[in-house]
Design an enzyme around this catalytic site. Sequence first.
Site, short mmCIF file in Angstrom:
data_model
loop_
_atom_site.label_atom_id
_atom_site.label_comp_id
_atom_site.label_asym_id
_atom_site.label_seq_id
_atom_site.Cartn_x
_atom_site.Cartn_y
_atom_site.Cartn_z
N ARG A 73 0.57 -1.25 -0.13
CA ARG A 73 0.15 0.32 -0.14
C ARG A 73 0.86 1.19 0.01
O ARG A 73 0.73 2.55 -0.56
CB ARG A 73 -1.16 -0.43 1.27
CG ARG A 73 -1.70 0.98 1.55
CD ARG A 73 -3.16 0.80 2.82
NE ARG A 73 -1.96 -0.20 3.61
CZ ARG A 73 -3.53 -1.29 2.64
NH1 ARG A 73 -3.91 -0.66 1.46
NH2 ARG A 73 -3.77 -2.31 2.91
N THR A 74 1.71 1.69 1.17
CA THR A 74 2.37 2.49 1.38
C THR A 74 3.50 2.53 -0.42
O THR A 74 3.65 3.44 -0.96
CB THR A 74 3.41 2.52 2.19
OG1 THR A 74 2.71 1.95 3.29
CG2 THR A 74 4.15 3.58 2.34
N LYS A 103 26.32 -8.72 -0.43
CA LYS A 103 27.62 -9.27 -0.07
C LYS A 103 28.70 -8.67 0.36
O LYS A 103 29.56 -8.38 0.98
CB LYS A 103 28.34 -8.79 -1.70
CG LYS A 103 27.56 -9.31 -3.39
CD LYS A 103 28.14 -8.28 -4.72
CE LYS A 103 27.44 -9.04 -5.43
NZ LYS A 103 27.87 -8.69 -6.78
N ARG A 124 11.67 2.45 3.45
CA ARG A 124 10.88 1.81 4.34
C ARG A 124 11.96 0.09 5.10
O ARG A 124 12.75 -0.14 3.81
CB ARG A 124 10.14 0.63 3.72
CG ARG A 124 9.10 -0.18 4.13
CD ARG A 124 7.91 0.58 4.86
NE ARG A 124 7.13 0.12 5.72
CZ ARG A 124 5.74 0.34 5.65
NH1 ARG A 124 5.35 1.12 6.02
NH2 ARG A 124 5.24 -1.15 6.40
N HIS A 153 6.16 6.19 11.46
CA HIS A 153 5.89 6.54 9.55
C HIS A 153 4.34 7.68 9.38
O HIS A 153 3.40 7.84 9.45
CB HIS A 153 4.18 4.96 9.80
CG HIS A 153 4.11 5.17 8.12
ND1 HIS A 153 4.31 5.27 6.86
CD2 HIS A 153 2.94 3.84 7.53
CE1 HIS A 153 3.89 4.91 5.96
NE2 HIS A 153 3.06 4.22 6.44
#
Lengths: 330, 330, 330
Positions: A73-74, A103, A124, A153
């Site tokens: 959604r975000t 790596k 995120r 958020h």
Amino acid sequence: MYQVTSRPQPEVPMIHGCFQGKDIVSLDQFSVDDLSILFNVTGKMKQIAVNNEPSRILEGLLVALLFFEPSSRTFSSFAAAVKRLGGQTLEMQNPEAVSSVTKGETFEDTIRVIEAYSNAIILRHRISGAAKQAARAAEDVPVINAGDGNNEHPTQTLLDLYTLYERFGRLDNITGMMAGDALNSRTIHSLLRGLSLFGNNTMYILSPNQLSLSRDEVVSLQDRGLRLIEIHNEREIPHDCDFWYWTRIQKERFSSAEEYQQAQHEIVIATPELLKTYAKKDMILMDPLPRVESVDPAVDADERAVYLRSQIRNGLYTRMALLALVLGRI
Amino acid sequence: MYQVTSRPQPEVPMIHGCFQGKDIVSLDQFSVDDLSILFNVTGKMKQIAVNNEPSRILEGLLVALLFFEPSSRTFSSFAAAVKRLGGQTLEMQNPEAVSSVTKGETFEDTIRVIEAYSNAIILRHRISGAAKQAARAAEDVPVINAGDGNNEHPTQTLLDLYTLYERFGRLDNITGMMAGDALNSRTIHSLLRGLSLFGNNTMYILSPNQLSLSRDEVVSLQDRGLRLIEIHNEREIPHDCDFWYWTRIQKERFSSAEEYQQAQHEIVIATPELLKTYAKKDMILMDPLPRVESVDPAVDADERAVYLRSQIRNGLYTRMALLALVLGRI
Amino acid sequence: MYQVTSRPQPEVPMIHGCFQGKDIVSLDQFSVDDLSILFNVTGKMKQIAVNNEPSRILEGLLVALLFFEPSSRTFSSFAAAVKRLGGQTLEMQNPEAVSSVTKGETFEDTIRVIEAYSNAIILRHRISGAAKQAARAAEDVPVINAGDGNNEHPTQTLLDLYTLYERFGRLDNITGMMAGDALNSRTIHSLLRGLSLFGNNTMYILSPNQLSLSRDEVVSLQDRGLRLIEIHNEREIPHDCDFWYWTRIQKERFSSAEEYQQAQHEIVIATPELLKTYAKKDMILMDPLPRVESVDPAVDADERAVYLRSQIRNGLYTRMALLALVLGRI
């Protein structure tokens, strides 16, 4: 808007009317005036989106979406915001699996590589504090926090505040109720913090006893001038709420299946009957989604249920506004 | 084009000359006239694509590609179609892994969230009927079925029909042969259904006995006016086919390795020798791809083999046309 | 630039001043004049990127990014290059998992399908020789090698050469040192090969004995006119290098943990002390990244450390230039 005096000391710079180039890590960076600027631009963005106006506001700019944790959604909302404004995206979902991270590259190096290719980074991450860490690593481009663990958020709260502001024309003198897992819900904590910026707000918190707000949280919010009333039972719901804000209980938070089932049993779900009994005609019912045992789908047809209408769309508009401001194009 | 009278009763609205805003769930929504409109626009789209003309037909529009099942060809083709027309995409592959679906969100809620951010949804799903379900959930934007389980994949059939139409200038009075797994092939079923809209078509079905069309299917197609002749052996292939349509046998359909090996043994593969013996000079050889034990790569150089030439490209052009029409931009 | 006479016989066509439509598979396709053309265009691309100029150089064109192996840096850099120039991308990461490849499609068919939808294919693959194979399969669009196994990664070397060229105004008469895993590092091999095109270059190779260049490699490079001096110890580092090029040792290359630990123990890491003792004031320190036990982050603040500054950005600019040239838009 009415401003109260008590204000937190943020660890990232306040916006103070100048969004351009700023990292957006925390809701605490926004003053009442900053919200006023943002919401004004949000209204303009809504017009662009609703009319499908081809926009060149972000033309020539590349915005990196760096999602170390899935969030469809975000992710979609930010990607749509960039593209609706004529910008382009660099999309990296789950970069841990497909990148130099495997790596042994450090998080800071990854951020510095991505900033070399882009004009802004939307991050995120599952780790609290990752956004601030990225903001420090990225020297040339702004970082926007799209959720870092249980920490913040901010754009979720901005869209929630805008939804209230658009409906009521103000963010003070509001009475609301928030329901669900008040102990763990990042959205409840953050929205309460946002509403505490404004004067004369009263919030009822409806949750099972074991999912109440922490004492520290209650004290901190009351210090900021918010009136908080904790309730644990359907029959305590007041009849004068301007809005209800429903959240799901998060299964993954419970230490045992028994505790979860106990909470499930005590939780109140928003049903047509509940609205009929306790809700005002002109209130709105919000939910940050996804909804799982929070709002009964039978409520969807009710005009007051805005979660799949204005609330979700306001996420797009506020993110468009934030991007346009931070990238200095408006 | 010549229209026969028998027509199915679709459960989704017919197009009836108006594509704008319509959900495209099933081939049965298309009348002969609708196909005529679509194929006319497809020709124009081909010009844009072949000449790499920068197009603004979808400027300012966002099309969501919601692929719950992987399909690189269909995904790429739709994404290319949107971008060739100046639109933008919201791309979500395997959203079950990266989304609120994992938190228990319903399919309907996911669709309603995505429609809030986009102007159309292109849906791929492994479950039959998912496209119709999504079309019902999405109140504001059209849903285009990009394949829902064994049910339908209408744009595959549209591109197949267009390939025939472009080559022969008509879709009636055609003799063709379809080979492979006639029992399970969604593309064979759907193309037969499409060809049954037009008069005087004769189709040979070449398959091992155990992979023949079902009796119900045969009766239903004959009721629609199609002449069907089932053959099981290379030597029965007629010499007058306008096209051959080859499909792979699908290993995953067989209940045991023995049954699969038996079918493999009986299947006829399109080889240069087979073409030399049975194919007309001006016929075309089609394959929906991927081809696995269907068409021998030695055939690729033959001009009549169109699967990697016009057929695959027609997928792009028909999807461009469908998007432009459904989004009301042409 | 100064050109030496010895030149390899490439298996793919030389560019010979004409980039348009050419597959870019190997560094060996580039003559000194071709590099001169490319670097001239790269300078222009830098201006576009630095100024965020909206560009229409690739308007109307679709570039497929087909990454069979993850590589976030190369992927992002190519995607950004396309988008900065106003083009669009078809992005397929890990197509083996999400495509017809899982149904048994051949690599050649996959390439031919993708070329039907795009104007160029950028290919990353774990198998040596995959780029050449793709170039042969794609009849209509150019293929650009973004790394095929241990074989080649020509754009990495182009950006390395450009970084040196931009800094020193020439690619001959340069003294440099390359450190790390000289035996296995594709970037070291390729950059040495590139520098051997130009006259009077001297390269020191600093590596543990067991990770030295192979004898064949040494002979081949010396035949091309490069002066090579192998050193194995910090104290042998000369004081007159124009650049240092550091690489990580690749854990996955070692047959046992003991051998890896032995190599780790013998490897020299670039530290502030090392620079203070051996590096000139006007040299530059390069690293292809990711850096893992190659360059100490304490060096980052040193102006001579260009890996997270110009070097990474030059990857974007050279790829923009290559795309503009190969697609015939400049």
